[in-house]
Enzyme design. Structure first.
Site, mmCIF file in Angstrom:
data_model
loop_
_atom_site.group_PDB
_atom_site.id
_atom_site.type_symbol
_atom_site.label_atom_id
_atom_site.label_comp_id
_atom_site.label_asym_id
_atom_site.label_seq_id
_atom_site.Cartn_x
_atom_site.Cartn_y
_atom_site.Cartn_z
ATOM 1 N N ASP A 133 0.810 -1.207 0.000
ATOM 2 C CA ASP A 133 0.000 0.000 0.000
ATOM 3 C C ASP A 133 0.852 1.270 0.000
ATOM 4 O OD1 ASP A 133 -2.371 1.338 -0.052
ATOM 5 O OD2 ASP A 133 -2.727 1.258 2.096
ATOM 6 N N CYS A 214 -17.207 7.477 -1.773
ATOM 7 C CA CYS A 214 -16.974 6.312 -0.918
ATOM 8 C C CYS A 214 -16.756 6.726 0.546
ATOM 9 C CB CYS A 214 -15.757 5.544 -1.444
ATOM 10 S SG CYS A 214 -15.328 4.152 -0.400
HETATM 11 FE FE1 SF4 Z 1 -17.750 0.008 -0.481
HETATM 12 FE FE2 SF4 Z 1 -19.605 1.843 -0.865
HETATM 13 FE FE3 SF4 Z 1 -18.617 1.425 1.573
HETATM 14 FE FE4 SF4 Z 1 -17.127 2.599 -0.298
HETATM 15 S S1 SF4 Z 1 -19.026 3.399 0.598
HETATM 16 S S2 SF4 Z 1 -16.462 0.981 1.088
HETATM 17 S S3 SF4 Z 1 -17.781 1.520 -2.118
HETATM 18 S S4 SF4 Z 1 -19.847 0.004 0.357
#
Ligand code: SF4
Ligand code: SF4
Length: 369
Positions: A133, A214
């Site tokens: 990473d 996200c």
């Molecule tokens: Fe996954 Fe959506 Fe959570 Fe991001 S917001 S980690 S894409 S479920």
């Protein structure tokens, strides 16, 4: 499998890696157009380092012309079943499973380096470089090229046996390895659970992640204000998000039970953490990446999302006592979500805050109350 690969695979297993694959280094030209389009569409949000030197990502031999192969490794971590507590009533946040315990960067890198040491001992004079990473390196693309899994619609590497709950590590080397033979077939098929159940719609068709939507990006990488329309969708996630892993059928058998404790810490206590307490509590944890101001900003949002009147007192106290405007402004938003006369009184006081953003949030919150 030749003897060298066999010995190295055993060494990796001894270090706790459950997945080991090998690939010859060729330019990842099929990923180049996809990645460049993703960058052009702003998929990386404020993570500008992802746009730096993309050529190095497409061909690691530009990092070091001697590299000939990559050894990809997968190190498992425990998925956590969601504890059956009412997070709104108990005012509990949620931390992504990978961030529990010691920071994985340190642990996995040390173990991957030990595998690299074995390779250099077996091939004296050879060179190895390990990435976990870090650095301008495609991790998932090399993992899929090394056949340790397939690139899932949730943009994780998935393995039929191990699901997606593993960290990736890569060892680039000048030792020539043949690629792991069998291609790893895509087993997502017609499933689209991760796309449908992501609370913010961050996953799009075509294996695309829109980072700015996200929760993981917003709670960890975003250093500024969380967009207002996203805040209610964060629920109680205060560091990362596991939903698109949790809902994946390939992870069904992997979740272990876990008490609420460190997985779902109490939000009022978190909002009261001083810089020293934050440092003490998270010094060896991945959570420190968010820094105190980022984490407590997220905590304020989660408290607002509880809609629990008991959250008013800690939020109002934060607006009075907190020195960080980013946290005070999100606490003001949270008070607006909860509403009621005590929240309104605190917001009226916040109209006189020394910071413009806090005053603006307080005014906006009062308008809706
Ligand atoms: Fe996954 Fe959506 Fe959570 Fe991001 S917001 S980690 S894409 S479920
Ligand atoms: Fe693939 Fe379904 Fe898992 Fe998403 S939830 S990664 S579509 S198998």
């Amino acid at each position: 499998m030749d003897l060298l690969r066999e010995t190295l695979t055993s060494a990796a297993h001894e270090q706790g890696f459950v997945l080991v694959g090998f690939a010859r280094l060729n330019p990842l030209s099929e990923h180049e157009a996809f990645y460049r389009r993703w960058l052009a569409d702003g998929g990386n949000a404020s993570m500008t380092y992802l746009a730096k030197d993309p050529e190095l990502r497409f061909d690691p031999r530009r990092l070091d012309a001697r590299y000939k192969s990559v050894v990809s490794l997968g190190y498992p971590y425990a998925a956590r079943a969601t504890p059956t507590v009412d997070w709104r009533a108990e005012m509990r946040g949620r931390i992504a499973a990978y961030a529990l315990g010691r920071d994985y960067h340190d642990v996995v890198k040390k173990r991957a380096r030990a595998v690299g040491d074995v390779l250099r001992r077996l091939r004296p004079g050879s060179t190895t470089r390990t990435y976990v990473d870090t650095g301008p390196v495609f991790e998932r693309e090399w993992a899929s090229a090394s056949r340790i899994g397939w690139f899932g619609k949730n943009t994780m590497i998935l393995n039929r046996e191990h699901g997606s709950y593993f960290f990736l590590a890569e060892i680039f080397t000048d030792v020539e390895f043949d690629a792991t033979a069998e291609p790893y077939r895509d087993h997502c098929g017609t499933c689209r659970r991760c796309l449908d159940l992501c609370p913010t719609g961050a996953l799009a068709d075509g294996y695309v992640m829109r980072s700015e939507l996200c929760i993981s990006y917003q709670t960890i990488e975003n250093r500024g204000a969380i967009p207002r329309d996203l805040r209610p969708k964060l629920g109680n996630w205060i560091f990362g998000c596991d939903i698109c892993n949790d809902v994946c059928p390939w992870n069904d058998d992997h979740a272990s039970d876990h008490s609420a404790g460190d997985l779902m810490p109490r939000l009022p206590e978190m909002l009261a953490l001083s810089e020293e307490e934050f440092g003490r509590r998270f010094t060896v944890s991945a959570v420190k990446r968010a820094k105190r101001r980022g984490l407590l900003r997220n905590v304020a949002v989660a408290l607002g999302n509880t809609r629990n009147p008991d959250a008013v007192a800690p939020l109002a106290h934060s607006i009075e006592a907190e020195t960080e405007p980013l946290i005070r402004s999100h606490a003001a938003w949270a008070l607006g979500e909860i509403g009621g006369s005590a929240a309104r009184r605190a917001l009226e006081r916040a109209l006189h805050d020394r910071d413009t953003a806090v005053r603006r949030e307080a005014a906006a919150a009062l308008e809706t109350n």
